[in-house]
Design a protein around this motif. Structure first.
Motif, mmCIF file in Angstrom:
data_model
loop_
_atom_site.group_PDB
_atom_site.id
_atom_site.type_symbol
_atom_site.label_atom_id
_atom_site.label_comp_id
_atom_site.label_asym_id
_atom_site.label_seq_id
_atom_site.Cartn_x
_atom_site.Cartn_y
_atom_site.Cartn_z
ATOM 1 N N PRO A 165 0.839 -1.210 0.000
ATOM 2 C CA PRO A 165 0.000 0.000 0.000
ATOM 3 C C PRO A 165 0.867 1.251 0.000
ATOM 4 O O PRO A 165 2.031 1.213 0.418
ATOM 5 N N HIS A 178 -5.152 2.510 3.037
ATOM 6 C CA HIS A 178 -5.783 1.212 2.829
ATOM 7 C C HIS A 178 -6.615 1.293 1.567
ATOM 8 O O HIS A 178 -7.471 2.162 1.423
ATOM 9 N N ASP A 180 -9.291 -0.438 -0.890
ATOM 10 C CA ASP A 180 -10.309 -1.474 -0.965
ATOM 11 C C ASP A 180 -10.772 -1.622 -2.407
ATOM 12 O O ASP A 180 -11.296 -0.677 -2.988
ATOM 13 N N LEU A 189 -10.714 -3.590 6.176
ATOM 14 C CA LEU A 189 -10.108 -2.447 6.846
ATOM 15 C C LEU A 189 -9.736 -2.784 8.284
ATOM 16 O O LEU A 189 -8.656 -2.427 8.759
ATOM 17 N N TRP A 192 -6.702 -5.082 8.318
ATOM 18 C CA TRP A 192 -5.512 -4.300 7.959
ATOM 19 C C TRP A 192 -5.053 -3.457 9.145
ATOM 20 O O TRP A 192 -3.863 -3.369 9.429
ATOM 21 N N ALA A 214 -8.727 5.634 3.814
ATOM 22 C CA ALA A 214 -9.376 4.497 3.170
ATOM 23 C C ALA A 214 -9.775 4.918 1.766
ATOM 24 O O ALA A 214 -10.624 5.806 1.598
#
Length: 310
Positions: A165, A178, A180, A189, A192, A214
């Protein structure tokens, strides 16, 4: 100029890529190895037709492929950079960026690049060795970094930050992203976050401000992620701490408010009592996982918002 590229784009001159085009190729290679034509056009601020011709030239050099992803719609064609020499020149030869193993991996890489594309000024650490070295410089041991052990016929090897990431870090702040791809945002999430918890504790103890982003495709995913991030950023409630900790914190606070020298004297001085209260609150954060993150936010992609896959 994009500072975190550290001049890597200049090594692409022998391939005929210079200036902003070279910056884009370096950026794409270091943050996923694949990109859409819309992403490149957005970076250059030019007409898509100009990008189409540039992609075709890139493919003719034998270092990239222009593909229509299987199982993904409303994305157009995707350019995948596979030339080993380019990755070697950029100092990223050992990274498995030249192939895509699934459509989930494809979307994760495109979304990672999309976020970096809109935030090029952050101090990104684009390669695994750079990430590990940066945290070790802060005195953080490798054992608490997110990692995964891979086993194969030729032996085993360990990868740090295995999902690769985007991570940005300097002496004052750290930004963890993060990504998705579109499946079960909350579960992914939370998992993680659990893998990063010890690292966040170590950074907080060193005075580094932590931000978590996110990256999502739709507002529904954004709303779900916001609930998790809100829990990470808030301090623990009394109901989430053990009773002894709550009682002692309240006892110290009340003694300070009322000027109760008897209770304060039990700790030796007002300063020591305050330090004890702070230490108890820090311990509660560690035990509950609350308040480790200073800032949490979601970021919705525009360029990939309409993409769907099955």
């Amino acid at each position: 100029m994009i500072a975190h590229l550290k001049g890597r784009e200049r090594v692409l001159a022998p391939y005929g890529w210079t200036g902003r085009r070279a910056e884009w190729i370096a950026l794409a290679c270091l943050h996923g190895g694949i990109f859409t034509r819309r992403q490149w056009a957005s970076f250059l601020g030019c007409h898509p037709e100009k990008v189409r011709r540039a992609v075709q030239a890139f493919v003719r050099q034998g270092v990239a492929a222009d593909e229509k992803p299987v199982g993904v719609r409303d994305i157009g064609r995707v350019c995948r950079i596979h030339g080993r020499a380019i990755y070697r020149a950029l100092g990223a030869e050992g990274r498995p960026r030249r192939r895509v193993t699934s459509k989930e991996v494809l979307m994760r890489r495109l979304l990672s690049l999309d976020y970096v594309l809109d935030h090029p000024g952050l101090p990104w650490l684009p390669t695994e060795p750079e990430k590990v070295a940066a945290f070790e410089t802060l005195g953080i041991e490798r054992r608490i970094l997110p990692q995964r052990l891979y086993r194969g016929a030729t032996g085993s090897f360990r990868r740090y930050f295995p999902l690769r990431p985007p991570v940005a870090l300097d002496a004052e702040r750290a930004v963890f992203v993060h990504v998705d791809p579109g499946h079960d945002t909350v579960t992914g999430l939370r998992s993680w976050g659990t893998r990063h918890r010890k690292l966040w504790e170590a950074l907080r103890d060193r005075g580094v401000k932590i931000g978590v982003v996110a990256v999502v495709r739709t507002w529904r995913e954004s709303m779900r992620a916001r609930t998790v991030l809100a829990n990470w950023t808030r301090d623990p409630r009394a109901s989430e701490m053990d009773r002894e900790t709550v009682r002692e914190i309240e006892r110290i606070d009340q003694a300070i408010l009322k000027g109760d020298t008897r209770v304060i004297g039990e700790y030796g001085s007002l300063r020591v009592a305050l330090k004890r209260s702070v230490a108890l609150e820090k311990r509660a954060r560690r035990e509950t996982g609350r308040g480790l993150v200073g800032r949490g936010e979601t970021w919705e992609t525009r360029r990939l918002a309409g993409t769907r896959y099955w």
